[in-house]
Design an enzyme around this catalytic site. Structure first.
Site, PDB file in Angstrom:
ATOM      1  N   ASN A   9      -1.874   6.574  -8.091  1.00  0.00           N
ATOM      2  CA  ASN A   9      -1.091   7.009  -8.966  1.00  0.00           C
ATOM      3  C   ASN A   9      -0.941   6.174 -10.278  1.00  0.00           C
ATOM      4  O   ASN A   9      -0.147   4.955 -10.684  1.00  0.00           O
ATOM      5  CB  ASN A   9      -0.027   7.958  -8.088  1.00  0.00           C
ATOM      6  CG  ASN A   9       0.669   7.582  -9.563  1.00  0.00           C
ATOM      7  OD1 ASN A   9       0.590   8.150 -10.492  1.00  0.00           O
ATOM      8  ND2 ASN A   9       2.443   7.889  -9.175  1.00  0.00           N
ATOM      9  N   TRP A  10      -1.794   6.604 -10.968  1.00  0.00           N
ATOM     10  CA  TRP A  10      -1.476   5.661 -11.865  1.00  0.00           C
ATOM     11  C   TRP A  10      -0.506   5.558 -13.432  1.00  0.00           C
ATOM     12  O   TRP A  10      -0.035   4.469 -13.928  1.00  0.00           O
ATOM     13  CB  TRP A  10      -3.233   5.292 -13.302  1.00  0.00           C
ATOM     14  CG  TRP A  10      -4.060   4.988 -12.666  1.00  0.00           C
ATOM     15  CD1 TRP A  10      -4.407   4.980 -11.294  1.00  0.00           C
ATOM     16  CD2 TRP A  10      -5.415   5.574 -12.899  1.00  0.00           C
ATOM     17  NE1 TRP A  10      -5.998   4.659 -11.118  1.00  0.00           N
ATOM     18  CE2 TRP A  10      -6.733   5.162 -11.977  1.00  0.00           C
ATOM     19  CE3 TRP A  10      -6.031   6.227 -14.520  1.00  0.00           C
ATOM     20  CZ2 TRP A  10      -7.982   5.252 -12.522  1.00  0.00           C
ATOM     21  CZ3 TRP A  10      -6.853   6.077 -14.299  1.00  0.00           C
ATOM     22  CH2 TRP A  10      -8.370   5.449 -14.019  1.00  0.00           C
ATOM     23  N   GLU A  96       9.756   9.947  -9.738  1.00  0.00           N
ATOM     24  CA  GLU A  96      10.056   9.800 -11.382  1.00  0.00           C
ATOM     25  C   GLU A  96       9.767  11.111 -12.035  1.00  0.00           C
ATOM     26  O   GLU A  96      10.941  11.122 -12.966  1.00  0.00           O
ATOM     27  CB  GLU A  96       9.173   8.908 -11.501  1.00  0.00           C
ATOM     28  CG  GLU A  96       9.051   7.584 -10.907  1.00  0.00           C
ATOM     29  CD  GLU A  96       7.776   6.507 -10.725  1.00  0.00           C
ATOM     30  OE1 GLU A  96       6.426   7.367 -11.600  1.00  0.00           O
ATOM     31  OE2 GLU A  96       7.733   5.595 -10.495  1.00  0.00           O
ATOM     32  N   GLU A 166       7.605   9.141  -0.064  1.00  0.00           N
ATOM     33  CA  GLU A 166       7.916   8.577  -0.836  1.00  0.00           C
ATOM     34  C   GLU A 166       9.819   7.558  -1.525  1.00  0.00           C
ATOM     35  O   GLU A 166      10.080   8.416  -1.654  1.00  0.00           O
ATOM     36  CB  GLU A 166       7.451   8.161  -2.481  1.00  0.00           C
ATOM     37  CG  GLU A 166       5.816   8.607  -1.915  1.00  0.00           C
ATOM     38  CD  GLU A 166       5.268   8.213  -3.435  1.00  0.00           C
ATOM     39  OE1 GLU A 166       4.465   7.374  -3.554  1.00  0.00           O
ATOM     40  OE2 GLU A 166       5.520   8.446  -3.982  1.00  0.00           O
ATOM     41  N   GLY A 172       7.916   1.039  -6.766  1.00  0.00           N
ATOM     42  CA  GLY A 172       7.681   0.196  -7.654  1.00  0.00           C
ATOM     43  C   GLY A 172       8.909  -1.499  -7.667  1.00  0.00           C
ATOM     44  O   GLY A 172       9.119  -2.168  -8.519  1.00  0.00           O
ATOM     45  N   GLY A 232       0.498   3.320  -6.406  1.00  0.00           N
ATOM     46  CA  GLY A 232       1.300   3.097  -7.399  1.00  0.00           C
ATOM     47  C   GLY A 232       0.556   2.172  -8.056  1.00  0.00           C
ATOM     48  O   GLY A 232      -0.656   1.305  -8.839  1.00  0.00           O
ATOM     49  N   GLY A 233       1.624   0.960  -8.311  1.00  0.00           N
ATOM     50  CA  GLY A 233       1.104  -0.217  -8.708  1.00  0.00           C
ATOM     51  C   GLY A 233      -0.653  -0.907  -8.861  1.00  0.00           C
ATOM     52  O   GLY A 233      -1.271  -1.363  -9.519  1.00  0.00           O
TER      53      GLY A 233
HETATM   54  P1  13P Z   1       4.425   1.324  -5.762  1.00  0.00           P
HETATM   55  O1  13P Z   1       3.300   1.523  -5.347  1.00  0.00           O
HETATM   56  O2  13P Z   1       4.572   0.497  -7.202  1.00  0.00           O
HETATM   57  O3  13P Z   1       5.625   1.313  -5.490  1.00  0.00           O
HETATM   58  O4  13P Z   1       4.539   3.399  -6.899  1.00  0.00           O
HETATM   59  C1  13P Z   1       4.342   4.137  -5.275  1.00  0.00           C
HETATM   60  C2  13P Z   1       4.069   5.447  -6.228  1.00  0.00           C
HETATM   61  O5  13P Z   1       5.679   5.834  -7.067  1.00  0.00           O
HETATM   62  C3  13P Z   1       2.986   6.034  -5.931  1.00  0.00           C
HETATM   63  O6  13P Z   1       3.165   7.705  -6.426  1.00  0.00           O
END
Ligand code: 13P
Length: 248
Positions: A9-10, A96, A166, A172, A232-233
């Site tokens: 997930n960018w 988010e 999640e 994050g 994510g990251g």
């Molecule tokens: P991170 O991997 O950056 O913690 O993000 C997770 C996320 O929200 C994937 O949708």
């Protein structure tokens, strides 16, 4: 054994050039028989991603989808539009979206329904905040988020869906749920689905998301009810993302 799935997930990161080079570098690291890997890119890069990934093992998804089929909904993108760009997946209910943009349980259920209606695979994101966990509300939050969707679309729709657990406190933050903490909730989710339909529960892919990195992916993915990850990251680096994929 359920097939694994690793999805990047960018979020709102990158540029046209970065999107292209990330797709190309990920594809370069895959072989023809790889499956179960996708990237959810910003809407404006879907056309580029669709062209670059055509005929490759890398699948493409969107980060959200409208809760209506068409009409006067400024700023929204419909499931049918996403299909035109060979989208296979759409995230729905990412935390988010829920916390910053007011995507309610009802709106998430409607988005999920739209995705299914167009043959997209919705990736339903659910999970508790730190405060909710500390108040022992993890499972009741999961129940509410899950039931809102099941009540609207019915359990059969989950034949063509993915769930991502999640925990908001792990997104994050660099603070991952422990393998056991994540497994506990994944098992709970699967059991809740199993109460409605055992076969669907057995086949449902449940991904873990929240600070998954190359060095913690293997432990998480080894858990019996964790079928891959929503990253994510760490998905913004092709090499790291591929390492996570190989861990599944
Ligand atoms: P991170 O991997 O950056 O913690 O993000 C997770 C996320 O929200 C994937 O949708």
């Amino acid at each position: 054994m359920r097939p694994t799935l690793v999805v990047g997930n960018w979020k709102m990161n990158g540029s046209k050039a970065v999107a292209e080079s990330l797709c190309k570098s990920i594809i370069a690291g895959l072989s023809a028989d790889d499956t179960g890997i996708a990237v959810c890119v910003p809407y404006v890069y879907l056309a580029d991603a669709a062209a670059l990934t055509q005929g490759t093992p890398l699948a493409v998804g969107a980060q959200n989808v409208a809760d209506q089929a068409s009409g006067a909904y400024t700023g929204e993108v419909s499931a049918a539009m996403l299909k035109e760009f060979n989208c296979e997946f759409a995230l729905v209910g990412h935390s988010e979206r829920r916390s910053y943009y007011g995507d309610s349980n009802a709106s998430v259920a409607a988005r999920f329904e739209q995705a299914i209606a167009q043959g997209l695979t919705p990736i339903l994101c659910i999970g508790e905040t730190l405060e909710q966990r500390e108040q022992d509300q993890t499972f009741s939050v999961i129940d509410e988020q899950l039931d809102a969707v099941i009540d609207k679309v019915g359990i059969e729709a989950f034949k063509q869906a993915v769930i991502a657990y999640e925990p908001v406190w792990a997104i994050g933050t660099g603070k991952t749920a422990s393998d056991e903490q994540a497994q506990e909730v994944h098992k709970y989710i699967r059991e809740r689905i199993a109460q409605k339909n055992l076969e669907i529960a057995g086949r449902l892919q449940i991904l873990y998301g929240g600070s998954v990195k190359p060095d913690n992916a293997k432990g998480l993915f080894a858990m019996p009810d964790i079928d891959g990850g929503l990253i994510g990251g760490a998905s913004l680096d092709a090499e790291g993302f591929l390492k996570i994929y190989r861990a599944a």
